[in-house]
Design a protein around this motif. Sequence first.
Motif, PDB file in Angstrom:
ATOM      1  N   GLU A 259       0.831  -1.201   0.000  1.00 28.75           N
ATOM      2  CA  GLU A 259       0.000   0.000   0.000  1.00 28.75           C
ATOM      3  C   GLU A 259       0.864   1.248   0.000  1.00 28.75           C
ATOM      4  N   TRP A 260       0.485   2.211  -0.849  1.00 30.62           N
ATOM      5  CA  TRP A 260       1.210   3.471  -0.936  1.00 30.62           C
ATOM      6  C   TRP A 260       0.226   4.630  -0.815  1.00 30.62           C
ATOM      7  N   GLN A 261       0.715   5.710  -0.212  1.00 31.54           N
ATOM      8  CA  GLN A 261      -0.055   6.948  -0.101  1.00 31.54           C
ATOM      9  C   GLN A 261       0.641   8.021  -0.932  1.00 31.54           C
ATOM     10  N   TRP A 262      -0.135   8.675  -1.777  1.00 34.66           N
ATOM     11  CA  TRP A 262       0.399   9.769  -2.581  1.00 34.66           C
ATOM     12  C   TRP A 262      -0.580  10.925  -2.462  1.00 34.66           C
ATOM     13  N   GLY A 263      -0.260  11.867  -1.554  1.00 35.99           N
ATOM     14  CA  GLY A 263      -1.227  12.896  -1.228  1.00 35.99           C
ATOM     15  C   GLY A 263      -2.402  12.235  -0.514  1.00 35.99           C
ATOM     16  N   GLY A 264      -3.596  12.469  -1.008  1.00 34.62           N
ATOM     17  CA  GLY A 264      -4.767  11.808  -0.452  1.00 34.62           C
ATOM     18  C   GLY A 264      -5.153  10.550  -1.184  1.00 34.62           C
TER      19      GLY A 264
ATOM     20  N   HIS B 275      -7.508   2.198   4.374  1.00 36.03           N
ATOM     21  CA  HIS B 275      -8.242   3.449   4.298  1.00 36.03           C
ATOM     22  C   HIS B 275      -9.584   3.321   3.587  1.00 36.03           C
ATOM     23  N   GLU B 276      -9.756   2.308   2.753  1.00 33.96           N
ATOM     24  CA  GLU B 276     -10.999   2.118   2.034  1.00 33.96           C
ATOM     25  C   GLU B 276     -11.515   0.707   2.263  1.00 33.96           C
ATOM     26  N   LYS B 277     -12.832   0.546   2.304  1.00 32.17           N
ATOM     27  CA  LYS B 277     -13.444  -0.758   2.540  1.00 32.17           C
ATOM     28  C   LYS B 277     -13.575  -1.502   1.204  1.00 32.17           C
ATOM     29  N   ILE B 278     -12.441  -1.946   0.673  1.00 30.22           N
ATOM     30  CA  ILE B 278     -12.399  -2.762  -0.537  1.00 30.22           C
ATOM     31  C   ILE B 278     -11.862  -4.125  -0.128  1.00 30.22           C
ATOM     32  N   ASN B 279     -12.656  -5.165  -0.318  1.00 31.86           N
ATOM     33  CA  ASN B 279     -12.325  -6.480   0.209  1.00 31.86           C
ATOM     34  C   ASN B 279     -11.810  -7.432  -0.858  1.00 31.86           C
TER      35      ASN B 279
ATOM     36  N   PHE C 207      -9.202   7.659  -4.926  1.00 32.99           N
ATOM     37  CA  PHE C 207      -8.954   9.090  -4.954  1.00 32.99           C
ATOM     38  C   PHE C 207      -9.852   9.773  -3.923  1.00 32.99           C
ATOM     39  N   PRO C 208      -9.345  10.742  -3.186  1.00 33.64           N
ATOM     40  CA  PRO C 208     -10.152  11.371  -2.138  1.00 33.64           C
ATOM     41  C   PRO C 208     -11.282  12.203  -2.730  1.00 33.64           C
ATOM     42  N   SER C 209     -12.364  12.299  -1.976  1.00 36.54           N
ATOM     43  CA  SER C 209     -13.501  13.110  -2.388  1.00 36.54           C
ATOM     44  C   SER C 209     -13.450  14.456  -1.681  1.00 36.54           C
ATOM     45  N   ARG C 210     -13.762  15.510  -2.416  1.00 34.83           N
ATOM     46  CA  ARG C 210     -13.808  16.842  -1.822  1.00 34.83           C
ATOM     47  C   ARG C 210     -15.205  17.194  -1.313  1.00 34.83           C
ATOM     48  N   ASP C 211     -16.129  16.291  -1.523  1.00 32.06           N
ATOM     49  CA  ASP C 211     -17.503  16.500  -1.086  1.00 32.06           C
ATOM     50  C   ASP C 211     -17.618  16.119   0.388  1.00 32.06           C
TER      51      ASP C 211
END
Length: 387
Positions: free
Chosen positions: A48-53, A360-364, A80-84
């Motif tokens: 797993e890698w983080q690049w910004g959000g 960070h995300e619920k992807i199984n 990708f992060p949501s701005r909403d």
Amino acid sequence: MLFFCSVLLAPHIAFSQNTDSLPSNATLDTAQSSFFNKAIDRALALFEWQWGGTTINTYPSLGYDPASAFTFGIMQTISFPSRDTSEYRRNTTLINYFSYSTNNWINLRSTFSMHTRGGWAINTRVQFQQSPDKFYGIGQRTRNHNPQRFEIKYLQVFGNASHSFFFNDFFAGLTYDVSYANIYNIEINDDILPENRLPEQKNNLLFGVGPYIAYDSRNDMNFPTRGKYITAGLFLYPKYNEHSYGFYNYMLDARTYISIFEKQVLALQLFAGASEGDQPFYKLYQLGGAERMRGISNKYMYIDKYVYFTQAELRRHLFGRFSMVVFGGVGNAFDNFSELHETVIKYVYGVGGRLQASKHEKINLRIDYGWARFGDSGLYLTISEAF
């Protein structure tokens, strides 16, 4: 592989700890997090890698499907992060999957889902598949044990684009389907009944487009625990000339998610589809596969112009990144409504396990084993929920 190891190790770790040192109200999560959950987190963190959000998970994959057999490849999820910041916050995700199987299947697939702050929703799947497969006939009432073998190269771009209205949970737009198929190396076998032989292929290129509407109140796109997701669409495939296909089909897919107690979710799905006109067999509605009626081992085993099925899945979180499910479903494929009472209803049931791939995300990552009527069964190792 990580999931299998965890299944073997979890009972040992759970019962080998000194329970006297734990408080009387300690939960299963607390008892095992000291070692097992941290070990899994560290192992998955290597991929797993983080690049910004943005979160990127890339895994080597080992899978299995009844049709393709064992598969080897690479599985990747990009979130990708949501701005909403509203209650309808929906992340943008890209899921890539590349594999080769022991049955000589080549499968390349990318699924993209995006929601903008302006209310646009775009869902697209691009897939290329080259594989040997089996044709079981159209409108089978029971399992055909003598299918006809063939090979297919298939490229498809499928999806929808829509815009929200009415409180941000109703959508309307267009759905589209562009595909190219080449069928070759068709088995010639006199033992195969004439009605169960592959029909002659007409045009290779198909293009379908039509209106699309949706209602989406899910609290999460990848793993909803409450809300509804209802879609309806109509595809029109024009006839180019007298020697080409020309048909239309329409569908309704209704899903609901209900939280039960603290760690359980009941997911329900009802699907109905109908089509009219002259169409290739691979565009007929299907039962079976990794998403529809798991336990029917091949998606071509029961195909026809009309289909319905309903399935339910009870999802239970165990501890850390691990969950389990039980599921079942009933459905049928048929030629017209006058034959509905003459057909034989198909049913499936099974169990499965889940491993949350991203912190960070619920992807199984999921493994399911299903049983079906007429002695059929299937094991499925793949990514994301069936529905």
